[in-house]
Design an enzyme around this catalytic site. Sequence first.
Site, short mmCIF file in Angstrom:
data_model
loop_
_atom_site.label_atom_id
_atom_site.label_comp_id
_atom_site.label_asym_id
_atom_site.label_seq_id
_atom_site.Cartn_x
_atom_site.Cartn_y
_atom_site.Cartn_z
N ASP A 139 1.00 -0.89 -0.08
CA ASP A 139 0.43 0.25 -0.33
C ASP A 139 0.85 1.40 0.20
OD1 ASP A 139 -2.16 1.54 0.36
OD2 ASP A 139 -2.93 0.22 1.65
N ASP B 83 -2.64 4.97 -2.45
CA ASP B 83 -3.30 5.52 -1.18
C ASP B 83 -3.66 7.14 -1.81
OD1 ASP B 83 -5.01 5.38 1.44
OD2 ASP B 83 -3.89 7.21 1.13
N GLU C 176 -6.57 4.17 -5.61
CA GLU C 176 -7.84 4.61 -4.83
C GLU C 176 -8.24 5.77 -5.52
OE1 GLU C 176 -9.52 5.29 -0.35
OE2 GLU C 176 -7.53 6.51 -0.83
N HIS D 97 -11.09 -2.12 3.90
CA HIS D 97 -11.00 -1.48 5.95
C HIS D 97 -11.28 0.14 6.09
CE1 HIS D 97 -8.15 0.41 3.13
NE2 HIS D 97 -8.13 1.04 4.16
N ASP D 98 -12.28 0.49 5.40
CA ASP D 98 -12.61 1.98 4.81
C ASP D 98 -14.03 1.71 5.02
OD1 ASP D 98 -10.02 2.93 5.00
OD2 ASP D 98 -9.48 3.33 2.92
C1 GLC Z 1 -7.12 5.92 2.23
C2 GLC Z 1 -6.88 4.97 3.21
C3 GLC Z 1 -7.59 4.75 4.82
C4 GLC Z 1 -7.03 6.13 4.73
C5 GLC Z 1 -6.73 7.63 4.42
C6 GLC Z 1 -5.88 8.57 4.31
O1 GLC Z 1 -8.83 5.99 1.66
O2 GLC Z 1 -7.81 3.90 2.66
O3 GLC Z 1 -7.90 3.81 5.43
O4 GLC Z 1 -6.87 6.89 6.29
O5 GLC Z 1 -6.87 6.76 2.54
O6 GLC Z 1 -4.48 7.61 4.74
#
Ligand code: GLC
Length: 552
Positions: A101, A197, A254, A329-330
């Site tokens: 990641d 990310d 993402e 995980h979000d």
């Molecule tokens: C992304 C991750 C999340 C994190 C955010 C800031 O959305 O998936 O878990 O809090 O980025 O890094």
Amino acid sequence: MPDNKLHWWQKTIAYEIYVKSFKDSNGDGIGDLKGITSELDYLKKLGVGALWLTPCYVSPQADNGYDVADYYNIDPAYGTMADMDELIAEAKKRDIRIVMDLVFNHTSCENAWFKESRQSRDNDKSDWYIWTDKPTNWRSIFGGSAWTYDEKRGQYYLHTFLKEQPDLNWKNPKVRQAVIDVANFWADKGVGGFRMDAVLYIRKPEVFKDGKPDAQDDMVAIHNMTVKQDGILDYLNEFKTKVISGRDMFTVGEANGVTAAELPQWVGKDGVFDMVFEFSHTQIDLPDEKNWSRRRSWTLPQWKSLFSQSQKQIEKLSNGWYPMYLENHDIARSVSHFLPDGAPRVQGAKALAALLLTMRGTPFVMQGEELGFVNVAWPSIDDYDDCYSKSHYEFAISEGYSKEEALEGVHRFSRDSARTPMQWNGTKNAGFSSSKPWMPIHDDYKTFNAEAEKNDPESVLNWYIALAKLRKEHSELIDGDYVDIMPYDEQIFAIRRENKEKKATILINLSSQTAFYDENLVKNAVQIAGSDGMSTKGKLSPYEAVVFEECI
Ligand code: GLC
Ligand code: CA
């Protein structure tokens, strides 16, 4: 598209591990890399070929590792670099590649780059971050101002997320080179892919010119002001050329804000990534992401059309590919998220699994999804770890919602629901750890755990394993086209996957009532999988999923 033209990552199943919560090997209550290595055979059985690890670099854990202090080392809580090398090697022996990641929109405020940057306005790294004397009214995604004043430097720095997560200044070529170096370091270790990310935020607009923009809507302001800014594709093309090109690995971005129509710029041969995670199907129940207590109702035809729009775009692109996911995980657990309250859990989870594993693309399974995990509903906001849950709770209260209503939103959408420790067996601490886990285990662990489900032929786990095998044995489920054959049906998600030789028809009843369909659709086909055993053609029980196949 003939099978042999596909890359390994298009033919496999990806699995997301929340490192802190997967398996603890040394009894400190925190999941770690050795724990993951010890469960590789479990993952192999699930048909997993790509293992996405949430960030396990050195981090003060303000956002559970998404605040990186040192990209070149493993956080001691998770182990050592030797443990990582061992994990990469042991995984490879089982044909599993590790996916890292990459958190490059921001670092931790403890990162040496930031520590240097904040020293003065003229040090070597003074413009590695985004500093200003005149902050705008932008609100960070995690609540509060997106600008924090730094005493040392006497200026404000920008943070899209927490104040402990200062945003990097990608305009500076040295910053771009620094992240490229990090990525090459990991690519050289032989990892199989990168998840990028928050990558849509890396290019900031020219905020300081012409007395720049206060946002009108100060709630999602920073997202609106910084997502997908002109020029972002140049940065990402540079990254692709200098890191990915010529390597046998994939990238998945993402992409909170890329629409189906924009996909050609983002994926495929001419796009910057191999795949992007879209958000539209997971946000269908949220009017604007601001307030979890406000929900929107939706229908199955609406949901199905979101998948179809993306599939149609991607199918036109050379090498375009789709990462199918229902959980990460979000977001909430899919059974709690996409099925009506009171839906039968095991059947419902199996129905969603059928969708996840037969859609065209690479399925991404969230740890525990294969066991049918559901949300937690802890009694107080203080029981929650997730900073995002806390800011949502406070925001709902500030908008006049009651404590109960605010908590209800947290129960429904908290990120913690996907982050509770993995449930390996029915013993104390669910076999996750020999001591108290860092986060409470879901109280259903005696029934829903890997061991119990392994021994139950009707379990969610065994259905996952069966579907994973099915994908291996029936090539059209991998390389076949995708057509939604009943787009307007309110109960059934009906998918056709077809290649030159074979045609599979997947019928999934996502409702609590018996559903009927025209049996001519599968007249000459034989059943190759069924969540309830043999199915009567023309009819599906509540949450039944069935796969038919015929030769062409
Ligand atoms: C992304 C991750 C999340 C994190 C955010 C800031 O959305 O998936 O878990 O809090 O980025 O890094
Ligand atoms: Ca540990």
